[in-house]
Scaffold this motif. Structure first.
Motif, short mmCIF file in Angstrom:
data_model
loop_
_atom_site.label_atom_id
_atom_site.label_comp_id
_atom_site.label_asym_id
_atom_site.label_seq_id
_atom_site.Cartn_x
_atom_site.Cartn_y
_atom_site.Cartn_z
N ILE A 119 0.77 -1.13 0.09
CA ILE A 119 -0.16 0.05 -0.03
C ILE A 119 0.93 1.22 0.01
O ILE A 119 0.56 2.06 -0.74
N LEU A 120 1.98 1.35 0.84
CA LEU A 120 2.74 2.49 0.90
C LEU A 120 3.61 2.75 -0.37
O LEU A 120 3.97 3.85 -0.60
N LYS A 121 4.06 1.60 -0.98
CA LYS A 121 4.82 1.55 -2.17
C LYS A 121 6.23 2.28 -2.06
O LYS A 121 6.31 3.45 -2.54
N PRO A 122 7.29 1.99 -0.85
CA PRO A 122 8.18 3.02 -0.98
C PRO A 122 9.13 2.95 -1.92
O PRO A 122 8.99 2.04 -2.69
N TRP A 123 10.09 3.74 -2.26
CA TRP A 123 10.91 3.90 -3.42
C TRP A 123 11.57 2.74 -3.40
O TRP A 123 12.11 2.19 -2.48
N PRO A 124 11.88 2.09 -4.71
CA PRO A 124 11.51 2.51 -5.90
C PRO A 124 10.35 1.80 -6.34
O PRO A 124 9.96 1.86 -7.64
N ILE A 125 9.60 1.13 -5.36
CA ILE A 125 8.29 0.39 -5.69
C ILE A 125 7.41 1.37 -6.50
O ILE A 125 6.74 0.91 -7.56
N HIS A 126 7.03 2.51 -5.85
CA HIS A 126 6.11 3.52 -6.52
C HIS A 126 6.46 3.90 -7.99
O HIS A 126 5.77 3.85 -9.00
N TRP A 127 7.84 3.89 -8.02
CA TRP A 127 8.07 4.52 -9.61
C TRP A 127 8.05 3.42 -10.54
O TRP A 127 7.75 3.50 -11.70
N ILE A 128 8.30 2.04 -10.15
CA ILE A 128 8.29 0.96 -10.94
C ILE A 128 6.63 0.78 -11.10
O ILE A 128 6.13 0.38 -12.38
N ASP A 129 5.94 0.83 -10.29
CA ASP A 129 4.39 0.71 -10.42
C ASP A 129 3.71 1.73 -11.49
O ASP A 129 3.18 1.27 -12.43
N ARG A 130 4.50 2.95 -11.60
CA ARG A 130 4.03 3.90 -12.73
C ARG A 130 4.85 3.83 -13.96
O ARG A 130 4.18 4.11 -15.00
N HIS A 131 6.03 3.23 -14.12
CA HIS A 131 6.74 3.35 -15.17
C HIS A 131 7.13 2.14 -15.86
O HIS A 131 7.67 2.10 -17.11
N VAL A 132 6.77 1.11 -15.42
CA VAL A 132 6.91 -0.46 -15.85
C VAL A 132 5.62 -0.90 -16.11
O VAL A 132 4.62 -1.05 -15.45
N HIS A 133 5.51 -1.32 -17.56
CA HIS A 133 4.18 -1.82 -17.90
C HIS A 133 4.09 -3.14 -18.36
O HIS A 133 5.18 -3.81 -18.11
N GLY A 134 2.86 -3.70 -18.66
CA GLY A 134 2.77 -5.24 -18.99
C GLY A 134 3.02 -5.92 -18.01
O GLY A 134 2.83 -5.77 -16.56
N GLY A 135 3.05 -7.33 -18.22
CA GLY A 135 3.13 -8.35 -17.04
C GLY A 135 4.22 -8.17 -16.22
O GLY A 135 4.05 -8.18 -14.83
N VAL A 136 5.26 -7.73 -16.70
CA VAL A 136 6.44 -7.58 -15.48
C VAL A 136 5.96 -6.16 -14.80
O VAL A 136 6.44 -6.35 -13.46
N GLY A 137 5.46 -5.09 -15.42
CA GLY A 137 4.99 -4.25 -14.46
C GLY A 137 4.16 -4.48 -13.45
O GLY A 137 4.15 -4.07 -12.34
N ILE A 138 3.18 -5.21 -13.89
CA ILE A 138 2.18 -5.82 -12.83
C ILE A 138 2.65 -6.36 -11.56
O ILE A 138 2.15 -6.13 -10.70
N MET A 139 3.51 -7.38 -12.06
CA MET A 139 4.38 -8.13 -11.08
C MET A 139 5.46 -7.71 -10.46
O MET A 139 5.38 -7.77 -8.96
N LEU A 140 6.10 -6.93 -10.75
CA LEU A 140 7.43 -6.34 -10.31
C LEU A 140 7.14 -5.43 -9.00
O LEU A 140 7.92 -5.45 -8.04
N ASP A 141 6.06 -4.46 -9.07
CA ASP A 141 6.17 -3.59 -7.75
C ASP A 141 5.53 -4.75 -6.58
O ASP A 141 6.01 -4.32 -5.33
#
Length: 163
Positions: A119-141
């Motif tokens: 829920i808090l998505k500390p850095w770099p999780i928040h950045w990845i959530d916004r900038h990495v897309h597709g299945g990798v982006g959905i999973m990586l955060d």
């Protein structure tokens, strides 16, 4: 970032959609990520029966499978990251609880720790959530939230061992 969209009927017909939606838990109207995280918990005692490397192997396989699964289901639904896709939360929970002692208290603590990180998505999780897309982006955060929660859990376990 997740997008709120109605539950597609394909969740109940398509096995890939059913799996990505956490066996249907992602269809619940409030907090699907929390429900998906809860659905992951019953698997952990089973996986804790495996040797550590076996659990680690399952984590790798479920993560790699998740890259494909989440990407495929998101593409099928034509939604970047449907909030009902909770396979990523399930894998994040499994990561959090790797090498954690057995017992319901540890499962609940790991659940809380993962949900806070997700829920808090500390850095770099928040950045990845916004900038990495597709299945990798959905999973990586959620994978990273699981790693952060796992580190917190291991520090706690290590600290308790010194008491």
């Amino acid at each position: 970032m997740t997008e709120s969209v109605r539950v597609p009927p394909s969740v109940w017909r398509n096995p890939w959609h059913f799996l990505a939606f956490g066996f249907g838990s992602g269809t619940l109207p409030k907090a699907p990520g929390t429900w998906g995280s809860l659905v992951a918990l019953p698997f952990v005692p089973l996986w804790q029966m495996l040797p550590d490397w076996g659990y680690w192997l399952l984590l790798g396989l479920t993560m790699l499978f998740g890259f494909w699964l989440c990407g495929r289901v998101a593409a099928d639904l034509r939604v970047h990251d449907h909030e009902g896709i909770v396979w990523d939360e399930m894998v994040g929970m499994w990561i959090t609880l790797w090498l954690v002692p057995e017992g319901w208290q540890w499962l609940l603590l790991g659940f809380a720790m993962f949900r806070v990180m997700d829920i808090l998505k500390p850095w770099p999780i928040h950045w990845i959530d916004r900038h990495v897309h597709g299945g990798v982006g959905i999973m990586l955060d959620d994978v990273l939230a699981g790693v952060f929660a796992w580190l917190a859990m291991q520090l706690l376990i290590w600290g308790l061992a010194w008491l």
